[in-house]
Design a protein around this motif. Structure first.
Motif, short mmCIF file in Angstrom:
data_model
loop_
_atom_site.label_atom_id
_atom_site.label_comp_id
_atom_site.label_asym_id
_atom_site.label_seq_id
_atom_site.Cartn_x
_atom_site.Cartn_y
_atom_site.Cartn_z
N ARG A 24 0.91 -1.55 -0.09
CA ARG A 24 -0.14 -0.20 0.10
C ARG A 24 0.75 1.01 0.12
O ARG A 24 1.73 1.30 0.72
CB ARG A 24 -1.01 -0.06 1.60
N GLY A 42 -6.20 4.26 7.52
CA GLY A 42 -6.53 3.86 6.21
C GLY A 42 -8.45 3.40 6.08
O GLY A 42 -8.79 3.37 4.91
N CYS A 86 -3.06 5.70 1.18
CA CYS A 86 -4.16 4.67 2.01
C CYS A 86 -4.95 4.15 1.20
O CYS A 86 -4.88 2.73 1.24
CB CYS A 86 -5.00 5.05 3.42
N GLN A 87 -5.46 4.52 0.09
CA GLN A 87 -6.43 3.93 -1.17
C GLN A 87 -5.50 3.27 -2.14
O GLN A 87 -6.82 3.10 -3.64
CB GLN A 87 -7.28 4.59 -1.39
N TRP A 89 -2.76 0.98 -3.75
CA TRP A 89 -2.11 -0.57 -4.16
C TRP A 89 -1.52 -0.90 -5.14
O TRP A 89 -1.74 0.12 -6.10
CB TRP A 89 -3.44 -1.73 -3.69
#
Ligand code: FES
Length: 111
Positions: A24, A42, A86-87, A89
């Motif tokens: 992440r 997150g 946090c969003q 990946w």
């Protein structure tokens, strides 16, 4: 592996980090000592993980969810290419990703 390039808010400092697929972006940034608080870890409840993604890279990322867009509306110094770290990946298909810290992030750290 994705080569993640972090650019400081004023554009003067660049840090490059190799990140494994599936990691992440917020975790990579924090491990690298970048000034992202990520206060809610997150949960999309704080927007302190706001980053500005390079325009070309922005187009390669999956679109932000509505929840993420709503939270970004509350962040300061938002641009068209803003995302919540946090969003994001990292994906094996993404060879490189460049993100810039939003303006004001150093002030928060200095308190
Ligand atoms: Fe709080 Fe990303 S860590 S919104």
């Amino acid at each position: 592996m994705t080569l993640v390039r972090f650019i400081s808010a004023d554009g003067t400092q660049v840090q490059e980090v190799e990140a494994p697929a599936g990691s992440r972006l917020l975790d990579i940034a924090q491990n690298a000592g970048q000034p992202l608080e990520g206060t809610c870890e997150g949960q999309m409840a704080c927007s302190t993980c706001h980053v500005i993604v390079d325009a070309e890279d922005f187009a390669k990322l999956p679109k932000a969810s509505e929840e993420e867009e709503d939270m970004l509306d509350l962040a300061s110094h938002v641009t068209r290419h803003s995302r919540l770290a946090c969003q994001i990946w990292l994906d094996a298909a993404l060879a490189a990703l460049t993100v810039r810290m939003p303006a004001g992030v150093h002030n928060m750290q200095g308190r």
